[in-house]
Design a protein around this motif. Structure first.
Motif, PDB file in Angstrom:
ATOM      1  N   UNK A   1       3.635   7.628  -8.675  1.00 21.35           N
ATOM      2  CA  UNK A   1       3.176   6.230  -8.581  1.00 21.35           C
ATOM      3  C   UNK A   1       1.976   6.002  -9.510  1.00 21.35           C
ATOM      4  N   UNK A   2       1.081   7.002  -9.518  1.00 21.54           N
ATOM      5  CA  UNK A   2      -0.135   6.887 -10.350  1.00 21.54           C
ATOM      6  C   UNK A   2       0.246   6.807 -11.822  1.00 21.54           C
ATOM      7  N   UNK A   3       1.229   7.599 -12.214  1.00 23.76           N
ATOM      8  CA  UNK A   3       1.674   7.624 -13.619  1.00 23.76           C
ATOM      9  C   UNK A   3       2.252   6.272 -14.032  1.00 23.76           C
ATOM     10  N   UNK A   4       2.748   5.520 -13.027  1.00 28.78           N
ATOM     11  CA  UNK A   4       3.297   4.188 -13.309  1.00 28.78           C
ATOM     12  C   UNK A   4       2.288   3.073 -13.034  1.00 28.78           C
ATOM     13  N   UNK A   5       1.031   3.439 -12.990  1.00 28.61           N
ATOM     14  CA  UNK A   5      -0.094   2.479 -12.857  1.00 28.61           C
ATOM     15  C   UNK A   5      -0.076   1.723 -11.514  1.00 28.61           C
ATOM     16  N   UNK A   6       0.443   2.317 -10.481  1.00 31.75           N
ATOM     17  CA  UNK A   6       0.428   1.680  -9.159  1.00 31.75           C
ATOM     18  C   UNK A   6      -0.636   2.339  -8.280  1.00 31.75           C
ATOM     19  N   UNK A   7      -1.475   1.499  -7.659  1.00 32.02           N
ATOM     20  CA  UNK A   7      -2.467   2.059  -6.728  1.00 32.02           C
ATOM     21  C   UNK A   7      -1.874   2.021  -5.318  1.00 32.02           C
ATOM     22  N   UNK A   8      -1.888   3.160  -4.669  1.00 27.14           N
ATOM     23  CA  UNK A   8      -1.314   3.270  -3.316  1.00 27.14           C
ATOM     24  C   UNK A   8      -2.392   2.939  -2.286  1.00 27.14           C
ATOM     25  N   UNK A   9      -2.075   2.011  -1.387  1.00 30.60           N
ATOM     26  CA  UNK A   9      -3.078   1.692  -0.339  1.00 30.60           C
ATOM     27  C   UNK A   9      -2.686   2.275   1.023  1.00 30.60           C
ATOM     28  N   UNK A  10      -1.463   2.628   1.169  1.00 31.14           N
ATOM     29  CA  UNK A  10      -1.044   3.167   2.479  1.00 31.14           C
ATOM     30  C   UNK A  10       0.143   4.089   2.268  1.00 31.14           C
ATOM     31  N   UNK A  11       0.118   5.231   2.943  1.00 24.93           N
ATOM     32  CA  UNK A  11       1.326   6.068   2.955  1.00 24.93           C
ATOM     33  C   UNK A  11       1.436   6.753   4.316  1.00 24.93           C
ATOM     34  N   UNK A  12       2.632   6.836   4.805  1.00 25.34           N
ATOM     35  CA  UNK A  12       2.820   7.494   6.109  1.00 25.34           C
ATOM     36  C   UNK A  12       4.198   8.137   6.188  1.00 25.34           C
ATOM     37  N   UNK A  13       4.232   9.196   6.980  1.00 21.18           N
ATOM     38  CA  UNK A  13       5.507   9.885   7.216  1.00 21.18           C
ATOM     39  C   UNK A  13       6.182   9.322   8.468  1.00 21.18           C
ATOM     40  N   UNK A  14       7.447   9.113   8.362  1.00 23.49           N
ATOM     41  CA  UNK A  14       8.224   8.732   9.548  1.00 23.49           C
ATOM     42  C   UNK A  14       9.125   9.919   9.879  1.00 23.49           C
ATOM     43  N   UNK A  15       8.930  10.441  11.077  1.00 20.40           N
ATOM     44  CA  UNK A  15       9.706  11.621  11.489  1.00 20.40           C
ATOM     45  C   UNK A  15      11.178  11.248  11.688  1.00 20.40           C
ATOM     46  N   UNK A  16      12.096  12.193  11.587  1.00 22.22           N
ATOM     47  CA  UNK A  16      13.508  11.881  11.859  1.00 22.22           C
ATOM     48  C   UNK A  16      13.644  11.306  13.271  1.00 22.22           C
ATOM     49  N   UNK A  17      14.250  10.168  13.378  1.00 20.31           N
ATOM     50  CA  UNK A  17      14.345   9.504  14.686  1.00 20.31           C
ATOM     51  C   UNK A  17      15.660   8.748  14.788  1.00 20.31           C
ATOM     52  N   UNK A  18      15.899   8.208  15.980  1.00 19.42           N
ATOM     53  CA  UNK A  18      17.108   7.396  16.177  1.00 19.42           C
ATOM     54  C   UNK A  18      17.068   6.150  15.300  1.00 19.42           C
ATOM     55  N   UNK A  19      15.875   5.561  15.198  1.00 18.41           N
ATOM     56  CA  UNK A  19      15.679   4.376  14.358  1.00 18.41           C
ATOM     57  C   UNK A  19      16.121   4.679  12.936  1.00 18.41           C
ATOM     58  N   UNK A  20      15.618   5.831  12.519  1.00 19.70           N
ATOM     59  CA  UNK A  20      15.909   6.344  11.186  1.00 19.70           C
ATOM     60  C   UNK A  20      17.409   6.570  10.984  1.00 19.70           C
ATOM     61  N   UNK A  21      18.032   7.164  11.986  1.00 18.69           N
ATOM     62  CA  UNK A  21      19.480   7.445  11.916  1.00 18.69           C
ATOM     63  C   UNK A  21      20.264   6.141  11.897  1.00 18.69           C
ATOM     64  N   UNK A  22      19.831   5.179  12.715  1.00 18.29           N
ATOM     65  CA  UNK A  22      20.532   3.885  12.767  1.00 18.29           C
ATOM     66  C   UNK A  22      20.446   3.199  11.413  1.00 18.29           C
ATOM     67  N   UNK A  23      19.259   3.286  10.812  1.00 22.77           N
ATOM     68  CA  UNK A  23      19.075   2.675   9.493  1.00 22.77           C
ATOM     69  C   UNK A  23      19.997   3.348   8.477  1.00 22.77           C
ATOM     70  N   UNK A  24      20.053   4.659   8.570  1.00 22.25           N
ATOM     71  CA  UNK A  24      20.897   5.427   7.637  1.00 22.25           C
ATOM     72  C   UNK A  24      22.376   5.024   7.798  1.00 22.25           C
ATOM     73  N   UNK A  25      22.784   4.807   9.049  1.00 24.69           N
ATOM     74  CA  UNK A  25      24.197   4.509   9.315  1.00 24.69           C
ATOM     75  C   UNK A  25      24.567   3.055   9.033  1.00 24.69           C
TER      76      UNK A  25
END
Lengths: 351, 257
Positions: A299-323
């Motif tokens: 992101x930095x190499x593409x001149x974007x400043x990151x203001x927030x980053x977070x990990x989302x653990x594998x979850x049902x929400x995640x699986x539903x989104x994937x499906x």
């Protein structure tokens, strides 16, 4: 064959749905060829977005809606031919709290105990037990229009189990409850299941589903897209996701995508406005710190400043989104003040 | 049928009464309305000459049995509104999801409404006496009158419940109430004797069920007579039975989304 199917083979089937389809007026398909086996003493969660057919499925099992196609057997009875008999064994607790605002909680308990055919002493004992279990005493003599959301919800559920149904169907029972109320509800459901009863509920509480439910039914556009344990669904379909938010809108993302895919080989990227969603397909030996470092560098190499980053653990929400490409729970706004106000309002309403 | 069935009807009966008592404005209005009719029509037509009636019977005496019957008609036609309210707050869905007999649910509801309407009709009678109406009281004819009002009430409560279950909205229900009540009242003998009506209206009045009840009430209160049961009660029994079955069958087949 999933592990739940293997388990089902050795358990007592209490309900069986074959090729159930339901079409609402104007050709709206609510359910499409649903096949389902329900085993005694299960707690099954139905998960899906609005309009996916969750409530319709529950109402069809309850017998309050008739399917256009298919057959249902519940407790070895044809559900359509024995609807009245099955009402003694099933209860559907709707999302809307169906309470008469002009009556007191106690009057309603007595009213429904008569409708369920409970006689004098049995009715009295059952009512007293429910008042204690659901802690209704402080407000049971008041008319229900004065109840808070949580109080009304407790009475609503208590009325549904007056006749001790063997199959309990609940449509978003925790929607009006505060955290304590939710904890109480799940505790109650677990205890009710352990008494030999079966529970099917619609809920968005993914953590509690994982903790308490033996099976999850994922619905999308009226189709049953998954029928398995939460653990199996998560293991098979959910991956860890890294969410990154930048100060500016992400434009010309192709070179950013290419760089990310070169540095983090197994990755699926979705970009929208100022947000990027990086799904990492290497859950077993994922080095989060290293992956995060590589992503931030790109992101930095593409001149974007990151203001927030977070990990989302594998979850049902995640699986539903994937499906399905859809989120089950509507996204939470990032405006902190707005969130604060919303929570306060919510606490007032559901206390 | 066993005691369990009666306890269902009793529970519904109690609930209907609880709700009636907790709506004092509606209850008061349903009493004030017939009083207003009696006062306005009574004074408006106090010099109205009644043909073919024994001397000594004044318009007020003639009017009281008509207003008693009208009270039952107007009250009974509102009976189904409770079903619409219950539909709108999902309560009816909850009731229908129980194994309770739909016949007993309908019977409990209608008997509560009828008991209220009979009390109201008797209060109207007392008000009539207070205003100076000269009426006769004899047990047999009075009993005949109450049974007539009761059967007529069952018929119109059932009709109202049937319409409510089909219409499912208070606006549609209000339209029904206006379309049925007023024409039924003005084409009956409740306010005017049939012999003083135009010929065509007298023919309509002859077949109007309200006229039948009004005539039964007049026979009791003005002449202390009991008309032949097969002409005065049997048609009401048939009407009440058919409409009660219709309401019950509709309640049983009601599906709420």
């Amino acid at each position: 064959m999933s592990s739940s199917d293997i388990k089902n083979m050795h358990s007592i089937t209490i309900a069986n749905l074959q090729q159930i389809s339901k079409v609402y007026p104007k050709g709206i398909i609510a359910l499409k060829e649903i096949n389902l086996n329900i085993v005694e003493q299960e707690i099954i969660a139905i998960v899906g977005t609005n309009g996916s057919g969750k409530s319709t499925l529950l109402k069809i099992i309850a017998g309050s809606l008739k399917p256009e196609q298919g057959s249902i057997n519940i407790f070895q009875l044809d559900a359509q031919k024995n609807a009245e008999q099955l009402k003694k064994l099933i209860c559907y607790i709707s999302q809307d709290r169906a309470l008469d605002p002009e009556m007191t909680g106690m009057e309603l308990l007595h009213y429904f105990s008569a409708l369920y055919g409970l006689s004098g002493e049995t009715a009295k004992q059952r009512i007293n037990k429910l008042i204690n279990t659901f802690e209704l005493n402080p407000f049971i003599s008041r008319r229900t229009h004065s109840y808070s959301g949580g109080q009304a919800q407790r009475l609503h559920i208590a009325l549904g189990i007056l006749h001790q149904p063997k199959l309990l169907l609940l449509d978003e029972p925790s929607s009006a409850l505060d955290p304590n109320g939710k904890a109480f509800l799940w505790g109650f459901l677990k205890a009710y299941q352990q008494q030999g009863n079966t529970i099917i509920l619609i809920t968005h509480e993914l953590k509690n589903i994982r903790k308490h439910c033996s099976r999850v039914l994922l619905l999308d556009k009226g189709k049953l897209i998954k029928n398995d344990t939460a653990v199996n669904i998560i293991q098979t379909h959910a991956k860890p996701v890294l969410h990154i938010k930048t100060t500016t809108i992400l434009k010309k993302t192709e070179s950013l995508r290419q760089l990310l895919q070169q540095t983090i080989p197994t990755i699926a990227i979705q970009v929208k406005d100022q947000s990027a969603r990086l799904e990492i397909n290497q859950s077993s030996e994922l080095n989060k710190a290293k992956t995060l470092g590589l992503a931030l560098k790109a992101f930095k190499e593409h001149q974007y400043s990151v203001i927030e980053c977070r990990w989302e653990e594998p979850s049902l929400e995640n699986a539903y989104f994937k499906l399905t490409g859809k989120t089950i729970v509507p996204p939470v706004t990032l405006n902190k003040n707005k969130n604060k106000n919303k929570n306060k309002k919510g606490q007032r309403k559901f206390r | 049928m066993n005691s369990h069935h009666f306890s269902i009807a009793l529970a519904v009966f109690k609930r209907t009464w609880i709700k009636t008592i907790r709506r004092p404005v509606a209850l008061t209005f349903s009493l004030v309305q017939p009083l207003m009719w009696m006062l306005f029509f009574g004074f408006l037509f106090q010099r109205y000459t009644l043909n073919d009636l024994p001397k000594g019977i004044r318009y007020l005496d003639f009017l009281v049995p008509g207003i008693c019957s009208m009270t039952v008609l107007f009250g009974a036609s509102q009976s189904g509104i409770e079903f619409i309210r219950d539909m709108q707050n999902q309560f009816l869905g909850r009731v229908l999801s129980t194994p309770a007999s739909k016949v007993m649910i309908t019977a409990g509801k209608i008997s509560a409404d009828i008991s209220r309407l009979i009390i109201q009709a008797l209060l109207v009678l007392l008000l009539g006496l207070a205003l100076g109406a000269k009426l006769k009281f004899s047990i047999g004819p009075l009993l005949h009158m109450v049974v007539s009002l009761l059967l007529f009430g069952i018929a119109f409560c059932s009709l109202s419940c049937w319409i409510a279950l089909k219409a499912r909205s208070q606006e549609n229900m209000a339209t029904f109430v206006h379309i049925v009540n007023m024409p039924l009242l003005f084409t009956s003998t409740a306010l005017v004797p049939s012999k003083q009506m135009p010929e065509w209206l007298a023919t309509v009045a002859q077949y109007n069920p309200l006229s039948l009840v009004v005539n039964n009430c007049r026979a009791a209160l003005l002449f202390a007579e009991t008309p032949l049961l097969k002409y005065s009660i049997l048609p009401l029994i048939i009407m009440a039975t058919i409409l009660f079955i219709l309401a019950t069958v509709t309640l049983r087949s009601t599906q709420l989304n």
